[in-house]
Design a protein around this motif. Structure first.
Motif, PDB file in Angstrom:
ATOM      1  N   PRO A  37       0.814  -1.221   0.000  1.00  0.00           N
ATOM      2  CA  PRO A  37       0.000   0.000   0.000  1.00  0.00           C
ATOM      3  C   PRO A  37       0.846   1.268   0.000  1.00  0.00           C
ATOM      4  CG  PRO A  37      -0.018  -1.049   2.162  1.00  0.00           C
ATOM      5  CD  PRO A  37       0.621  -2.016   1.219  1.00  0.00           C
ATOM      6  N   VAL A  38       0.501   2.201  -0.871  1.00  0.00           N
ATOM      7  CA  VAL A  38       1.249   3.462  -0.962  1.00  0.00           C
ATOM      8  C   VAL A  38       0.353   4.673  -0.703  1.00  0.00           C
ATOM      9  CG1 VAL A  38       2.996   2.556  -2.521  1.00  0.00           C
ATOM     10  CG2 VAL A  38       0.899   3.540  -3.466  1.00  0.00           C
ATOM     11  N   GLN A  39      -0.914   4.406  -0.360  1.00  0.00           N
ATOM     12  CA  GLN A  39      -1.839   5.490  -0.044  1.00  0.00           C
ATOM     13  C   GLN A  39      -2.532   5.190   1.274  1.00  0.00           C
ATOM     14  OE1 GLN A  39      -4.566   6.303  -3.234  1.00  0.00           O
ATOM     15  NE2 GLN A  39      -2.987   6.178  -4.814  1.00  0.00           N
ATOM     16  N   GLY A 151       7.134   5.988   9.786  1.00  0.00           N
ATOM     17  CA  GLY A 151       7.376   6.386   8.401  1.00  0.00           C
ATOM     18  C   GLY A 151       6.470   5.634   7.449  1.00  0.00           C
ATOM     19  N   THR A 152       5.918   6.344   6.480  1.00  0.00           N
ATOM     20  CA  THR A 152       4.995   5.738   5.517  1.00  0.00           C
ATOM     21  C   THR A 152       5.452   6.024   4.091  1.00  0.00           C
ATOM     22  OG1 THR A 152       3.614   7.721   5.342  1.00  0.00           O
ATOM     23  CG2 THR A 152       3.096   6.171   7.133  1.00  0.00           C
ATOM     24  N   PRO A 153       4.975   5.256   3.115  1.00  0.00           N
ATOM     25  CA  PRO A 153       5.325   5.520   1.713  1.00  0.00           C
ATOM     26  C   PRO A 153       4.804   6.857   1.216  1.00  0.00           C
ATOM     27  CG  PRO A 153       4.518   3.273   1.971  1.00  0.00           C
ATOM     28  CD  PRO A 153       4.243   3.985   3.259  1.00  0.00           C
ATOM     29  N   TRP A 154       3.794   7.440   1.904  1.00  0.00           N
ATOM     30  CA  TRP A 154       3.258   8.731   1.461  1.00  0.00           C
ATOM     31  C   TRP A 154       3.872   9.907   2.210  1.00  0.00           C
ATOM     32  CZ3 TRP A 154       0.517   4.593   3.279  1.00  0.00           C
ATOM     33  CH2 TRP A 154       0.035   4.670   4.586  1.00  0.00           C
ATOM     34  N   GLY A 155       4.998   9.658   2.949  1.00  0.00           N
ATOM     35  CA  GLY A 155       5.807  10.734   3.487  1.00  0.00           C
ATOM     36  C   GLY A 155       5.407  11.311   4.825  1.00  0.00           C
ATOM     37  N   THR A 156       4.661  10.554   5.643  1.00  0.00           N
ATOM     38  CA  THR A 156       4.317  11.032   6.981  1.00  0.00           C
ATOM     39  C   THR A 156       5.091  10.232   8.023  1.00  0.00           C
ATOM     40  OG1 THR A 156       2.472   9.475   7.321  1.00  0.00           O
ATOM     41  CG2 THR A 156       1.996  11.527   6.133  1.00  0.00           C
ATOM     42  N   ASP A 157       5.030  10.692   9.277  1.00  0.00           N
ATOM     43  CA  ASP A 157       5.733  10.017  10.368  1.00  0.00           C
ATOM     44  C   ASP A 157       4.844   9.011  11.101  1.00  0.00           C
ATOM     45  OD1 ASP A 157       8.055  11.447   9.876  1.00  0.00           O
ATOM     46  OD2 ASP A 157       7.430  13.121  11.159  1.00  0.00           O
TER      47      ASP A 157
END
Length: 211
Positions: A37-39, A151-157
């Motif tokens: 998942p990237v979203q 950390g996530t693929p969509w750039g949040t912590d």
């Protein structure tokens, strides 16, 4: 060939079970994918992977079958292939509680699919597919670990929580020797023939043709 179809079967079987009739309303429409998942809107999600656990083998010893000699159709030899492998379901969520709840629902769906009429659609979908003859080992489901990483693929912590379960399987399929495509199971027919290598008594003369 078969790997693509085996992976797709897992995705489709989960979708068939977690539809708008699934007994736990919160998890109706649970998303299952071959891609990580990237979203954030997709979570919680199940990420499915497949790996072989034994060599791909021809079924039987020097076993060859032939297409039916219909009028005007070339008789073609083909082989049946057997595989062993496992599905790895990776549950990804934004909380440990949500992750564990999805994990529990997957366990229930896989392990009880032979007894629960709604969750049973998971197994029914696998049994009714027309390309891969597939049997899951539902009496043993292995948990292979969990994790929590920031950390996530969509750039949040945000922290991503994962937990993984494995289910072993065996199966077989028949490829078309000319195209490499898998032959639908519904097109495979058993036709009685006489084995001329046997004598009359062994052939059971008087009881019809057999093989």
């Amino acid at each position: 060939m078969y790997v693509t179809r085996v992976k797709t079967l897992g995705i489709e079987a989960v979708a068939a079970a977690f539809d708008d009739q699934y007994p736990v309303q919160e998890f109706r429409g649970l998303h299952c994918s071959l891609e990580y998942p990237v979203q954030a809107v997709q979570l919680p999600e199940v990420w499915l992977r497949y790996s072989d656990t034994a060599p791909l083998r021809q079924s039987g010893v020097a076993h060859v079958e032939n297409t039916h000699p219909d009028s005007g159709v070339k008789v073609t030899p083909y082989t049946r292939w057997k595989f062993e492998g496992s599905w790895e379901f990776v549950i990804v969520a934004l909380s440990s509680v949500e992750r564990d709840r999805v994990y529990d629902e997957l366990i229930a769906t896989i392990a009880w699919s032979g007894f629960d009429s709604l969750r049973g659609r998971f197994r029914q979908y696998l049994e009714n597919n027309d390309l891969i003859n597939l049997t899951l080992r539902t009496d043993e489901i292995e948990s292979t670990g969990e994790s929590a990483e920031p950390g996530t693929p969509w750039g949040t912590d945000e922290v991503l929580y994962e937990r993984t379960l494995n289910v072993d399987m065996i199966g077989d399929f028949v490829p078309d020797p000319e195209t490499g495509l898998i032959v639908p199971l519904s097109r495979i027919q058993v036709v009685p023939t006489v084995d001329l290598a046997l004598d009359g008594a062994a052939r059971g003369e008087g009881f019809g043709e057999w093989h």
